[in-house]
Design a protein around this motif. Structure first.
Motif, PDB file in Angstrom:
ATOM      1  N   ILE A  68     -11.686  -8.524  -6.666  1.00  0.00           N
ATOM      2  CA  ILE A  68     -10.481  -7.697  -6.953  1.00  0.00           C
ATOM      3  C   ILE A  68     -10.468  -7.569  -8.371  1.00  0.00           C
ATOM      4  CG2 ILE A  68      -7.885  -7.719  -6.840  1.00  0.00           C
ATOM      5  CD1 ILE A  68      -8.069  -9.189  -4.178  1.00  0.00           C
ATOM      6  N   GLN A  69      -9.915  -6.412  -8.640  1.00  0.00           N
ATOM      7  CA  GLN A  69      -9.640  -6.013 -10.225  1.00  0.00           C
ATOM      8  C   GLN A  69      -8.080  -5.277 -10.066  1.00  0.00           C
ATOM      9  OE1 GLN A  69     -12.223  -3.169 -12.111  1.00  0.00           O
ATOM     10  NE2 GLN A  69     -11.650  -3.744 -14.139  1.00  0.00           N
ATOM     11  N   VAL A  70      -7.400  -6.055 -11.203  1.00  0.00           N
ATOM     12  CA  VAL A  70      -5.993  -5.246 -11.122  1.00  0.00           C
ATOM     13  C   VAL A  70      -6.101  -4.436 -12.459  1.00  0.00           C
ATOM     14  CG1 VAL A  70      -3.619  -5.742 -11.589  1.00  0.00           C
ATOM     15  CG2 VAL A  70      -5.000  -7.254 -10.166  1.00  0.00           C
ATOM     16  N   LEU A  71      -5.932  -3.176 -12.116  1.00  0.00           N
ATOM     17  CA  LEU A  71      -5.631  -2.100 -13.194  1.00  0.00           C
ATOM     18  C   LEU A  71      -4.045  -1.857 -13.670  1.00  0.00           C
ATOM     19  CD1 LEU A  71      -8.150   0.086 -11.862  1.00  0.00           C
ATOM     20  CD2 LEU A  71      -8.749  -1.502 -13.433  1.00  0.00           C
ATOM     21  N   LEU A  98       5.536  -7.865 -12.506  1.00  0.00           N
ATOM     22  CA  LEU A  98       4.834  -6.741 -13.149  1.00  0.00           C
ATOM     23  C   LEU A  98       3.966  -6.221 -11.798  1.00  0.00           C
ATOM     24  CD1 LEU A  98       3.055  -8.893 -15.934  1.00  0.00           C
ATOM     25  CD2 LEU A  98       4.530  -7.067 -16.015  1.00  0.00           C
ATOM     26  N   LEU A  99       3.688  -4.878 -12.229  1.00  0.00           N
ATOM     27  CA  LEU A  99       3.077  -4.112 -10.930  1.00  0.00           C
ATOM     28  C   LEU A  99       1.623  -3.838 -11.499  1.00  0.00           C
ATOM     29  CD1 LEU A  99       6.039  -1.973  -9.840  1.00  0.00           C
ATOM     30  CD2 LEU A  99       5.103  -3.965  -8.830  1.00  0.00           C
ATOM     31  N   GLY A 100       0.449  -3.646 -10.484  1.00  0.00           N
ATOM     32  CA  GLY A 100      -0.833  -3.330 -10.958  1.00  0.00           C
ATOM     33  C   GLY A 100      -1.609  -2.710  -9.834  1.00  0.00           C
ATOM     34  N   GLU A 101      -2.253  -1.862 -10.100  1.00  0.00           N
ATOM     35  CA  GLU A 101      -3.178  -1.269  -8.997  1.00  0.00           C
ATOM     36  C   GLU A 101      -4.492  -2.142  -8.658  1.00  0.00           C
ATOM     37  OE1 GLU A 101      -6.455   2.636  -8.259  1.00  0.00           O
ATOM     38  OE2 GLU A 101      -4.805   2.609  -9.839  1.00  0.00           O
ATOM     39  N   VAL A 102      -4.655  -2.377  -7.443  1.00  0.00           N
ATOM     40  CA  VAL A 102      -5.687  -3.081  -6.877  1.00  0.00           C
ATOM     41  C   VAL A 102      -7.041  -2.464  -6.636  1.00  0.00           C
ATOM     42  CG1 VAL A 102      -6.415  -4.655  -4.929  1.00  0.00           C
ATOM     43  CG2 VAL A 102      -4.060  -4.962  -6.012  1.00  0.00           C
ATOM     44  N   VAL A 103      -8.165  -2.811  -7.022  1.00  0.00           N
ATOM     45  CA  VAL A 103      -9.255  -2.157  -6.799  1.00  0.00           C
ATOM     46  C   VAL A 103     -10.223  -3.271  -6.260  1.00  0.00           C
ATOM     47  CG1 VAL A 103     -11.344  -0.881  -7.998  1.00  0.00           C
ATOM     48  CG2 VAL A 103      -8.771  -0.251  -8.599  1.00  0.00           C
ATOM     49  N   ARG A 158       0.643  -1.137   0.066  1.00  0.00           N
ATOM     50  CA  ARG A 158       0.011  -0.115   0.080  1.00  0.00           C
ATOM     51  C   ARG A 158       0.831   1.234   0.166  1.00  0.00           C
ATOM     52  NH1 ARG A 158      -5.130   1.351   0.733  1.00  0.00           N
ATOM     53  NH2 ARG A 158      -5.608  -0.917   1.079  1.00  0.00           N
ATOM     54  N   ILE A 159       0.442   2.224  -0.637  1.00  0.00           N
ATOM     55  CA  ILE A 159       1.135   3.590  -0.735  1.00  0.00           C
ATOM     56  C   ILE A 159       0.228   4.638  -0.108  1.00  0.00           C
ATOM     57  CG2 ILE A 159       2.046   5.417  -2.282  1.00  0.00           C
ATOM     58  CD1 ILE A 159       2.796   3.308  -4.070  1.00  0.00           C
ATOM     59  N   PRO A 160       0.402   4.963   1.180  1.00  0.00           N
ATOM     60  CA  PRO A 160      -0.224   5.813   1.888  1.00  0.00           C
ATOM     61  C   PRO A 160      -0.542   7.340   1.320  1.00  0.00           C
ATOM     62  CG  PRO A 160       1.262   4.765   3.303  1.00  0.00           C
ATOM     63  CD  PRO A 160       1.425   4.289   2.004  1.00  0.00           C
ATOM     64  N   ASP A 161       0.455   7.776   0.804  1.00  0.00           N
ATOM     65  CA  ASP A 161       0.260   8.991  -0.065  1.00  0.00           C
ATOM     66  C   ASP A 161      -0.675   8.932  -1.149  1.00  0.00           C
ATOM     67  OD1 ASP A 161       2.254  10.156   1.721  1.00  0.00           O
ATOM     68  OD2 ASP A 161       3.916  10.090   0.404  1.00  0.00           O
ATOM     69  N   LEU A 162      -0.856   7.771  -1.648  1.00  0.00           N
ATOM     70  CA  LEU A 162      -1.745   7.552  -2.926  1.00  0.00           C
ATOM     71  C   LEU A 162      -3.103   7.163  -2.464  1.00  0.00           C
ATOM     72  CD1 LEU A 162       0.773   6.332  -5.630  1.00  0.00           C
ATOM     73  CD2 LEU A 162      -0.090   8.869  -5.174  1.00  0.00           C
ATOM     74  N   GLU A 163      -3.181   6.675  -1.340  1.00  0.00           N
ATOM     75  CA  GLU A 163      -4.497   5.975  -0.796  1.00  0.00           C
ATOM     76  C   GLU A 163      -4.636   4.749  -1.731  1.00  0.00           C
ATOM     77  OE1 GLU A 163      -7.143   8.957  -0.043  1.00  0.00           O
ATOM     78  OE2 GLU A 163      -5.905   9.699   1.817  1.00  0.00           O
ATOM     79  N   LYS A 164      -3.738   3.999  -2.071  1.00  0.00           N
ATOM     80  CA  LYS A 164      -3.817   2.941  -3.291  1.00  0.00           C
ATOM     81  C   LYS A 164      -2.942   1.766  -2.482  1.00  0.00           C
ATOM     82  CE  LYS A 164      -5.049   5.589  -6.974  1.00  0.00           C
ATOM     83  NZ  LYS A 164      -4.677   6.127  -8.471  1.00  0.00           N
ATOM     84  N   GLU A 165      -3.556   0.348  -3.226  1.00  0.00           N
ATOM     85  CA  GLU A 165      -3.105  -0.758  -3.076  1.00  0.00           C
ATOM     86  C   GLU A 165      -2.587  -1.230  -4.341  1.00  0.00           C
ATOM     87  OE1 GLU A 165      -4.103  -4.847  -0.768  1.00  0.00           O
ATOM     88  OE2 GLU A 165      -5.467  -3.577  -1.381  1.00  0.00           O
ATOM     89  N   TYR A 166      -1.518  -1.839  -4.356  1.00  0.00           N
ATOM     90  CA  TYR A 166      -0.575  -2.621  -5.636  1.00  0.00           C
ATOM     91  C   TYR A 166      -0.299  -3.774  -5.209  1.00  0.00           C
ATOM     92  CZ  TYR A 166      -0.487   2.418  -6.572  1.00  0.00           C
ATOM     93  OH  TYR A 166      -0.926   3.811  -7.019  1.00  0.00           O
ATOM     94  N   VAL A 167      -0.383  -4.745  -6.216  1.00  0.00           N
ATOM     95  CA  VAL A 167       0.038  -5.875  -6.425  1.00  0.00           C
ATOM     96  C   VAL A 167       1.366  -6.382  -7.220  1.00  0.00           C
ATOM     97  CG1 VAL A 167      -1.457  -6.674  -8.579  1.00  0.00           C
ATOM     98  CG2 VAL A 167      -0.721  -8.382  -6.681  1.00  0.00           C
TER      99      VAL A 167
END
Length: 91
Positions: A61-64, A49-54, A23-32
């Protein structure tokens, strides 16, 4: 590491291995962090590979992809994790 076998858009089977999440607190997002491999044992093109988790309200879960304006921050976090684990960090 959790592994799944999925079919890509061309019907080829691919192994997806989830390496970890952060998780990146500054972006308030989670990544895989994950890797993809096909059944070709001679294929040396697997990489991380890296992707944003929604997540939706049902827990699905959807990976963007990663937004271009956030790429540098996400890669920096990944590199820090890789360095702490003793792996190679490739930008």
């Amino acid at each position: 590491m959790k592994e799944m076998r999925i079919n890509d858009a061309n019907g080829n089977q691919i192994n997806v291995s989830v390496i970890g999440m952060f998780r990146i607190p500054d972006l308030e997002k989670e990544y895989v962090m994950y890797s993809l491999m096909d059944d070709d044992v001679n294929n040396e093109n697997a990489g991380v590979l890296l992707g944003e988790v929604v997540r939706d309200e049902d827990g699905n879960i959807q990976v963007l992809g990663i937004l271009s304006e956030e790429k540098d921050v996400v890669v920096a976090y990944y590199n820090e994790i890789a360095d702490q684990l003793g792996g190679d960090s490739n930008e």
